[in-house]
Enzyme design. Structure first.
Site, PDB file in Angstrom:
ATOM      1  N   GLY A 122      -3.785   8.489  -6.273  1.00  0.00           N
ATOM      2  CA  GLY A 122      -4.527   9.135  -5.195  1.00  0.00           C
ATOM      3  C   GLY A 122      -3.729   9.079  -3.903  1.00  0.00           C
ATOM      4  O   GLY A 122      -2.954   8.136  -3.698  1.00  0.00           O
TER       5      GLY A 122
ATOM      6  N   GLN B 276      -2.169   9.273   4.912  1.00  0.00           N
ATOM      7  CA  GLN B 276      -1.043   8.453   4.472  1.00  0.00           C
ATOM      8  C   GLN B 276       0.307   9.135   4.679  1.00  0.00           C
ATOM      9  O   GLN B 276       1.339   8.469   4.672  1.00  0.00           O
ATOM     10  CB  GLN B 276      -1.201   8.084   2.996  1.00  0.00           C
ATOM     11  CG  GLN B 276      -2.404   7.181   2.742  1.00  0.00           C
ATOM     12  CD  GLN B 276      -2.543   6.912   1.268  1.00  0.00           C
ATOM     13  OE1 GLN B 276      -3.176   7.681   0.548  1.00  0.00           O
ATOM     14  NE2 GLN B 276      -1.937   5.829   0.792  1.00  0.00           N
TER      15      GLN B 276
ATOM     16  N   CYS C 167      -2.641   0.443  -3.156  1.00  0.00           N
ATOM     17  CA  CYS C 167      -2.543   1.576  -2.224  1.00  0.00           C
ATOM     18  C   CYS C 167      -1.069   1.849  -1.963  1.00  0.00           C
ATOM     19  O   CYS C 167      -0.296   0.907  -1.752  1.00  0.00           O
ATOM     20  CB  CYS C 167      -3.251   1.203  -0.919  1.00  0.00           C
ATOM     21  SG  CYS C 167      -3.193   2.505   0.335  1.00  0.00           S
ATOM     22  N   LEU C 168      -0.699   3.121  -1.971  1.00  0.00           N
ATOM     23  CA  LEU C 168       0.701   3.474  -1.697  1.00  0.00           C
ATOM     24  C   LEU C 168       1.118   3.053  -0.290  1.00  0.00           C
ATOM     25  O   LEU C 168       2.304   2.872  -0.029  1.00  0.00           O
ATOM     26  CB  LEU C 168       0.923   4.981  -1.895  1.00  0.00           C
ATOM     27  CG  LEU C 168       0.865   5.464  -3.355  1.00  0.00           C
ATOM     28  CD1 LEU C 168       0.868   6.984  -3.406  1.00  0.00           C
ATOM     29  CD2 LEU C 168       2.013   4.885  -4.172  1.00  0.00           C
TER      30      LEU C 168
ATOM     31  N   HIS D 102     -11.919   5.187  -2.058  1.00  0.00           N
ATOM     32  CA  HIS D 102     -10.722   4.607  -1.421  1.00  0.00           C
ATOM     33  C   HIS D 102     -10.031   5.649  -0.536  1.00  0.00           C
ATOM     34  O   HIS D 102      -9.639   5.355   0.597  1.00  0.00           O
ATOM     35  CB  HIS D 102      -9.788   4.109  -2.539  1.00  0.00           C
ATOM     36  CG  HIS D 102      -8.458   3.605  -2.084  1.00  0.00           C
ATOM     37  ND1 HIS D 102      -8.069   2.293  -2.242  1.00  0.00           N
ATOM     38  CD2 HIS D 102      -7.408   4.235  -1.485  1.00  0.00           C
ATOM     39  CE1 HIS D 102      -6.844   2.144  -1.745  1.00  0.00           C
ATOM     40  NE2 HIS D 102      -6.415   3.316  -1.290  1.00  0.00           N
ATOM     41  N   GLU D 103      -9.897   6.875  -1.060  1.00  0.00           N
ATOM     42  CA  GLU D 103      -9.185   7.924  -0.309  1.00  0.00           C
ATOM     43  C   GLU D 103     -10.009   8.419   0.890  1.00  0.00           C
ATOM     44  O   GLU D 103      -9.448   8.720   1.947  1.00  0.00           O
ATOM     45  CB  GLU D 103      -8.807   9.093  -1.228  1.00  0.00           C
ATOM     46  CG  GLU D 103      -7.913   8.729  -2.423  1.00  0.00           C
ATOM     47  CD  GLU D 103      -6.679   7.922  -2.081  1.00  0.00           C
ATOM     48  OE1 GLU D 103      -6.187   8.024  -0.942  1.00  0.00           O
ATOM     49  OE2 GLU D 103      -6.212   7.155  -2.955  1.00  0.00           O
TER      50      GLU D 103
ATOM     51  N   HIS E  37      -9.479   6.254   3.806  1.00  0.00           N
ATOM     52  CA  HIS E  37      -8.266   6.587   4.583  1.00  0.00           C
ATOM     53  C   HIS E  37      -8.571   7.636   5.649  1.00  0.00           C
ATOM     54  O   HIS E  37      -8.086   7.543   6.777  1.00  0.00           O
ATOM     55  CB  HIS E  37      -7.174   7.146   3.666  1.00  0.00           C
ATOM     56  CG  HIS E  37      -6.377   6.106   2.940  1.00  0.00           C
ATOM     57  ND1 HIS E  37      -5.652   5.135   3.585  1.00  0.00           N
ATOM     58  CD2 HIS E  37      -6.169   5.912   1.618  1.00  0.00           C
ATOM     59  CE1 HIS E  37      -5.036   4.381   2.682  1.00  0.00           C
ATOM     60  NE2 HIS E  37      -5.333   4.833   1.475  1.00  0.00           N
TER      61      HIS E  37
HETATM   62  C1  QAP Z   1      -6.024   4.170  -4.817  1.00  0.00           C
HETATM   63  O1  QAP Z   1      -3.726   3.890  -5.209  1.00  0.00           O
HETATM   64  C2  QAP Z   1      -6.662   3.501  -5.986  1.00  0.00           C
HETATM   65  O2  QAP Z   1       1.392  -1.127  -4.664  1.00  0.00           O
HETATM   66  C3  QAP Z   1      -4.710   4.876  -5.157  1.00  0.00           C
HETATM   67  O3  QAP Z   1       3.829  -0.629  -5.679  1.00  0.00           O
HETATM   68  C4  QAP Z   1      -6.186   2.311  -6.494  1.00  0.00           C
HETATM   69  O4  QAP Z   1      -2.238   5.260  -6.158  1.00  0.00           O
HETATM   70  C5  QAP Z   1      -7.751   4.057  -6.556  1.00  0.00           C
HETATM   71  C6  QAP Z   1       0.782   2.183  -6.052  1.00  0.00           C
HETATM   72  C7  QAP Z   1      -6.800   1.710  -7.578  1.00  0.00           C
HETATM   73  C8  QAP Z   1      -8.371   3.475  -7.650  1.00  0.00           C
HETATM   74  C9  QAP Z   1      -7.888   2.297  -8.163  1.00  0.00           C
HETATM   75  C10 QAP Z   1       0.570   0.987  -5.407  1.00  0.00           C
HETATM   76  C11 QAP Z   1       2.038   2.452  -6.583  1.00  0.00           C
HETATM   77  C12 QAP Z   1      -0.265   3.196  -6.165  1.00  0.00           C
HETATM   78  C13 QAP Z   1       1.596   0.055  -5.293  1.00  0.00           C
HETATM   79  C14 QAP Z   1      -2.494   4.163  -5.711  1.00  0.00           C
HETATM   80  C15 QAP Z   1       2.857   0.324  -5.821  1.00  0.00           C
HETATM   81  C16 QAP Z   1       3.067   1.527  -6.480  1.00  0.00           C
HETATM   82  C17 QAP Z   1      -1.507   3.075  -5.655  1.00  0.00           C
HETATM   83 CO    CO Z   2      -4.677   4.054  -0.321  1.00  0.00          CO
END
Ligand code: QAP
Ligand code: CO
Length: 168
Positions: free
Chosen positions: A46, A51, A92-93, A134-135, A138
């Site tokens: 996401g 972001q 989270c990215l 979550h999004e 943001h």
């Molecule tokens: C939000 O998160 C989310 O730390 C999106 O090193 C998370 O895409 C929604 C990511 C969990 C539902 C469940 C994070 C990639 C990606 C990192 C992401 C990383 C590489 C996170």
């Molecule tokens: Co995020």
């Protein structure tokens, strides 16, 4: 297409509240394409416009196994339809390398528009529900670390600030 720069916690612009999208034009379509390319390249599920330092109310996601189900939500709003909380290990990215268990309402109804301004409504549960909540956070200037104790949040902040200094 282009890969956009993802801003990281504690960048102050992650605290901005995004403004509604009012123009459904080619510029919006190109932004959405670039957000998908950026999200897939970073192995994310996401990504909110906030972001990539664009303060408009839109988000992209793909929670499918095969990474072949892109979904766009423009001007999203939610209604809680199952207030019982469920816990999920969130990342989270914009907070790379950190994952924490966060509790959120289980089931939501989401109203949004697509890239051409067409309105739609979906019900979401499971990871889709978590991801949308979550999004949307943001877009309101919120991060998952805000749900943690200040002790945990400050540890994450200090570690990321150190990483950011070392990579610049
Ligand atoms: C939000 O998160 C989310 O730390 C999106 O090193 C998370 O895409 C929604 C990511 C969990 C539902 C469940 C994070 C990639 C990606 C990192 C992401 C990383 C590489 C996170
Ligand atoms: Co995020």
């Amino acid at each position: 297409m282009a890969i956009l720069k993802i801003i990281e916690f504690p960048h102050p612009n992650l605290r901005k509240v995004a403004a509604p999208v009012t123009s459904f034009d080619g510029k919006l379509e190109r932004l959405v394409e670039n957000m998908f390319e950026t999200m897939y390249e970073a192995n994310g599920i996401g990504l909110a416009a906030t972001q990539v330092d664009i303060h408009k109310r839109l988000l992209v996601l793909d929670v499918s196994e095969e990474k072949d189900k892109p979904q766009v939500f423009v001007n999203p709003s939610t209604e809680i339809i199952e207030p019982d909380l469920s816990e999920y290990d969130e990342g989270c990215l914009s907070v790379p390398g950190f994952y924490e268990k966060i509790s959120r309402p289980k089931k939501i109804r989401v109203g949004a528009q697509d890239c051409s301004g067409e309105k739609f409504t979906i019900d979401a549960e499971g990871i889709l529900s978590v991801c949308i909540q979550h999004e949307i956070d943001h877009l309101d200037g919120k991060l998952f670390v805000d749900y943690l104790s200040s002790l945990k949040r400050n540890r994450i902040r200090d570690k990321l600030q150190k990483d950011q200094k070392n990579s610049s």
